[in-house]
Scaffold this motif. Sequence first.
Motif, PDB file in Angstrom:
ATOM      1  N   TYR A  24       0.839  -1.192   0.000  1.00 54.96           N
ATOM      2  CA  TYR A  24       0.000   0.000   0.000  1.00 54.96           C
ATOM      3  C   TYR A  24       0.876   1.245   0.000  1.00 54.96           C
ATOM      4  N   TYR A 223      -3.520  10.346  -0.812  1.00 57.77           N
ATOM      5  CA  TYR A 223      -3.691   9.310   0.216  1.00 57.77           C
ATOM      6  C   TYR A 223      -4.722   9.789   1.245  1.00 57.77           C
ATOM      7  N   LEU A 225      -7.387  10.032   4.178  1.00 56.31           N
ATOM      8  CA  LEU A 225      -7.660   9.264   5.395  1.00 56.31           C
ATOM      9  C   LEU A 225      -6.636   8.141   5.589  1.00 56.31           C
ATOM     10  N   LEU A 226      -5.379   8.455   5.334  1.00 54.93           N
ATOM     11  CA  LEU A 226      -4.326   7.443   5.358  1.00 54.93           C
ATOM     12  C   LEU A 226      -4.244   6.719   6.691  1.00 54.93           C
ATOM     13  N   THR A 227      -4.209   7.452   7.801  1.00 48.48           N
ATOM     14  CA  THR A 227      -3.984   6.803   9.087  1.00 48.48           C
ATOM     15  C   THR A 227      -5.146   5.881   9.476  1.00 48.48           C
ATOM     16  N   LYS A 229      -6.911   4.256   7.237  1.00 46.20           N
ATOM     17  CA  LYS A 229      -6.736   3.097   6.370  1.00 46.20           C
ATOM     18  C   LYS A 229      -5.687   2.141   6.919  1.00 46.20           C
ATOM     19  N   VAL A 232      -7.325   0.005   9.664  1.00 39.33           N
ATOM     20  CA  VAL A 232      -8.290  -0.899   9.037  1.00 39.33           C
ATOM     21  C   VAL A 232      -7.562  -2.002   8.290  1.00 39.33           C
ATOM     22  N   ALA A 233      -6.491  -1.639   7.574  1.00 42.27           N
ATOM     23  CA  ALA A 233      -5.737  -2.629   6.808  1.00 42.27           C
ATOM     24  C   ALA A 233      -5.088  -3.664   7.717  1.00 42.27           C
ATOM     25  N   TRP A 236      -7.788  -6.072   8.669  1.00 42.24           N
ATOM     26  CA  TRP A 236      -8.223  -6.832   7.494  1.00 42.24           C
ATOM     27  C   TRP A 236      -7.195  -7.913   7.145  1.00 42.24           C
TER      28      TRP A 236
END
Length: 268
Positions: A24, A223, A225-227, A229, A232-233, A236
């Motif tokens: 990412y 990028y 809302l990077l932080t 994401k 969340v990543a 996930w």
Amino acid sequence: MNSGLYRGHVVHQRLRPRAHRLRYGLFSLLLDLDELDALHGGLRLLSVNRGNVLSFREADHGDGSAPRLRDQVDRWLATAGLQAGGRIRLHTMPRILGYAFNPLSVYFCDRPDGQLQAIVYEVNSTFGERHRYLLAVSTEQAREARAGGQIAQRCAKRMHVSPFIGMEAEYAFRMRPPGDADGGRLSIGVDVHDEGGPLLLATHGARRFPLTDAALLRALLFYPLLTLKVIVAIHWEALLLWRKRVPFVRRPPPAVESLTVAPSDPRP
């Protein structure tokens, strides 16, 4: 200024017992801790220790032993028998709309004469724990890094991070420190080894840009809302590993000490 903005990507490659890969893009900041006041007053989109679209809060790092993060790092260096008072640069992600989670932040600590003398790897877990690994950089390693080479360092793992990696593991760091020129490259590699050999290979490569409002706005648009994401990543990818039936490791009691001091290579 010594501070800058970096845009790049992160790649994780798990080798055992099931192969798994993720990639990412992200942006990050390299902050000279002596320039925080100037950055706070010179940028509209980034504030220091106050809310903004982007913000950096000293309380998000360190151990809280001193109000100023700079003073804390100097104390760590003194604990390791190293010289305080040199330039300290922190590579990290800022808060975005008030939220941030940094799996890894890295401090580059110079001697007063400007030579790199130590690297501090600050690891955060999703369990709310934080641990720092302070590894000395030899004169030869610093010289090789200035010539474009990598610094190799190793340290035993001291904090539980992933529910899929046990505590009997070792970190192998591969670092190409950042320069001061825009367009320069930064490279960070963190490999996890256990008794079976390499288990996880993680790399981060990025290119430097000037730290301006225009550059920050472009990074935000590229990028968004990077932080959020990032966190969340993490969950996930954990779900995907669970579905691949990668063995689950129970969380042990937290480490008593929050700082591990080690030489550049603890192995004989």
